[in-house]
Motif scaffolding. Structure first.
Motif, short mmCIF file in Angstrom:
data_model
loop_
_atom_site.label_atom_id
_atom_site.label_comp_id
_atom_site.label_asym_id
_atom_site.label_seq_id
_atom_site.Cartn_x
_atom_site.Cartn_y
_atom_site.Cartn_z
N VAL A 95 0.88 -1.18 0.00
CA VAL A 95 0.00 0.00 0.00
C VAL A 95 0.92 1.22 0.00
O VAL A 95 2.06 1.15 0.46
N PRO A 96 0.44 2.34 -0.54
CA PRO A 96 1.31 3.51 -0.61
C PRO A 96 1.66 4.03 0.77
O PRO A 96 0.95 3.74 1.75
N ALA A 97 2.76 4.75 0.85
CA ALA A 97 3.14 5.37 2.12
C ALA A 97 1.94 6.15 2.62
O ALA A 97 1.27 6.82 1.85
N GLY A 98 1.63 6.08 3.88
CA GLY A 98 0.45 6.77 4.40
C GLY A 98 -0.79 5.89 4.40
O GLY A 98 -1.84 6.29 4.88
N GLY A 99 -0.67 4.68 3.87
CA GLY A 99 -1.82 3.77 3.86
C GLY A 99 -1.79 2.77 4.99
O GLY A 99 -2.68 1.95 5.14
N ILE A 100 -0.70 2.82 5.80
CA ILE A 100 -0.59 1.91 6.93
C ILE A 100 -0.69 2.72 8.23
O ILE A 100 0.03 3.71 8.40
N PHE A 101 -1.58 2.32 9.11
CA PHE A 101 -1.82 3.07 10.35
C PHE A 101 -1.49 2.20 11.55
O PHE A 101 -1.70 1.00 11.53
N LYS A 102 -1.00 2.86 12.61
CA LYS A 102 -0.53 2.06 13.74
C LYS A 102 -1.68 1.53 14.58
O LYS A 102 -1.57 0.51 15.23
N ASP A 103 -2.84 2.20 14.52
CA ASP A 103 -4.02 1.63 15.17
C ASP A 103 -5.29 2.26 14.60
O ASP A 103 -5.23 3.14 13.74
#
Lengths: 122, 411
Positions: A95-103
């Protein structure tokens, strides 16, 4: 531990994945995606906090979801991957940078922000 | 005078008859007790488990016990026990334990729970105040994982496929039969194929040598590590023969050896490295099994968790590609994964006899392409390249050979 998929009827649509997502179990997620993607949800969240193992067969599912939703303005987000899973996601830029969230909270804040921007624009 | 002689002879004859009767009963008791023990092949164990055991009572009947049996499709239980005292009382108490073990352990509970329950039942009505030391383990035949709990029993010895021997770090609880509130803690170990766990009673370590010293655990460790053949059968024979030829047992003497031998995995040891060869069936199931076995081998050798993950991922990516290409070919083919372990690195070699194909020659997918242009495939090889410290393809003797090296972060 095999794969466990829980579809949460929340907004946004969320799939909670637990266990192992690999070439053996990916077909199970593919089958769930067949149903979910038909409805073309504006946002699809994969909650990976309980996912222990991810291989390319599983990553293909995420890429497939993006290919189905993003051209229509939809968004695919990944929440809380464990370090070993995060490493794999990062290597192939699933997924593009910014598409992964820590929670979920970080994701909610992000979604609220987008909504605010949309409102302000209107 | 004649009468008293006659009386004496009659009395003596009666005594002898009584003695013969007792002797006969003891022999029957001994054979009943032996019948409680599993005989080779009698317990129908799955092929992934090899056991070998011997029990020599000091008297005709004794207080030692070993047992092993299948609990469910995926688990085998094994136990070794030693009742305080010898002879008839010990034998009777041992029989109670054998019965309880069969009842309590078939539920598939963890060994610490099993010991807890057996203890609770033995404490009731234990007016003779006897006690038992026992070690009890549950082996998962899919992955070589063992949960093990101990009640005052000597820790088992693990002989690795490499030939090193060490005591298991068991956390001993109180011997059972005494205190109903006793608690037990299970520990976990992983066996690699080729490793053998050796359980024993103190009849082995407390046997007397000719020089007046006891056989001792240290000597047992030496005997096990010097054995050339590390299989459960060979180790058992070696220990029993060594004790019999060099020491005199003062107590019941029992040895139980157990190993995990998944079909499709072989191993061999060289001076520099230990190698396991996995030859799975050509299918997704075969790939998943290979991943599982590889994970067990690396975990059994204390490889760091993140490195195990990388190794497993590389194996899955390479083997699924092989399965796909061989499936398409649809004929009798073979693939294998060779895992070589040295103190500094893991070398994995995937071989198959399919058409020559170098995955590394494929153009790398464009990971930054717009999502609509992005290909869904080709990611596996990207992962392999990134995770491996080196990867090399060659085509040798009609085989595709892919060699992957990973540096070990812990030794």
């Amino acid at each position: 531990m095999p794969l466990e998929i829980v579809a949460e009827p929340s907004n946004p649509s969320t799939l909670v994945l637990a266990g192992r997502l690999d070439s053996t179990t990916a077909p199970e997620l593919e089958a769930v995606l067949d149903r979910v993607l038909k409805k073309a949800p504006p946002r699809l969240v994969f909650d990976l906090s309980k996912l222990e193992y991810l291989s390319s067969a599983g990553i293909r599912c995420f890429v497939r979801a993006r290919k189905a939703l993003e051209p229509g303005g939809g968004k695919v987000a990944i929440v809380n991957p464990q370090p070993s899973v995060r490493k794999v996601l990062d290597i192939v830029k699933a997924v593009p940078a910014g598409g992964i969230f820590k929670d979920i909270a970080e994701l909610d804040a992000y979604l609220d922000e987008i909504q605010r921007q949309v409102r302000d624009r209107d | 005078m004649r009468d008293s002689l006659k009386n004496h002879i009659e009395l003596r004859a009666a005594n002898l008859a009584e003695q013969a009767r007792l002797e006969h009963e003891l022999q029957i008791a001994a054979s009943i007790q032996q019948a409680m023990l599993p005989k080779p092949g009698s317990r129908a164990l799955p092929p992934e488990v090899r056991t070998a055991a011997a029990l020599t009572p000091a008297k005709q009947v004794g207080g030692d016990l070993y047992d092993y049996f299948t609990v469910d499709d995926t688990h085998v239980l094994f136990a070794i026990a030693d009742v305080s005292d010898k002879g008839i009382p010990a034998a009777l108490f041992m029989a109670r334990l054998a019965g309880l073990l069969g009842v309590v352990a078939t539920s598939g509970k963890s060994p610490d729970r099993i010991l807890h329950e057996i203890n609770a039942r033995l404490v009731e009505d234990n007016d003779a105040c006897m006690f038992i030391t026992i070690g009890c383990g549950l082996l998962d035949i899919r992955n070589g994982h063992i949960r093990y709990a101990s009640a005052g029993h000597d820790a088992p010895l693990l002989r690795t496929a490499e030939g090193s021997v060490a005591s298991l770090a068991v956390e001993n609880g109180a011997a059972i039969g005494i205190d109903s509130s006793a608690e037990y803690t299970a520990m976990e170990i992983v066996l690699a194929p080729g490793d053998t766990l050796v359980l024993f009673t103190d009849g082995v370590t407390e046997a007397w040598m000719a020089d007046g010293a006891q056989f001792g655990t240290e000597r047992l460790v030496t005997v096990l590590s010097e054995a050339k053949d590390g299989s459960s059968d060979a180790l058992l024979r070696h220990v029993v023969d060594t004790v019999a030829s060099s020491a005199r047992a003062a107590d019941d003497l029992t040895v139980l050896a157990l190993s995990w031998t998944p079909r499709g995995v072989t191993w061999n040891r060289s001076e520099k490295a230990m190698r396991w060869l996995i030859e799975p069936q050509i299918s997704n199931v075969g790939v998943a099994q290979t991943q599982q076995w590889l994970r067990s081998i690396l975990a059994a050798r204390a490889v760091a968790a993140d490195l195990i993950n990388d190794a497993e991922l590389i194996a899955e990516e390479l083997l699924t590609n092989v399965v796909r290409s061989l499936d398409a070919r649809g004929c009798d083919s073979r693939m294998s994964l060779d895992c070589e372990l040295t103190p500094t690195q893991i070398v994995m070699t995937v071989r198959d006899d399919g058409p020559p194909f170098d995955p590394l020659a494929l153009a790398a997918p464009d990971l930054d392409a717009d999502i609509s242009d992005r290909s869904v495939g080709g990611l596996g090889v990207t992962l392999v390249r990134q995770l491996a410290d080196s990867c090399r393809y060659s085509h040798v003797d009609g085989h595709n050979v892919m060699e992957i090296r990973l540096h070990r972060t812990t030794v």
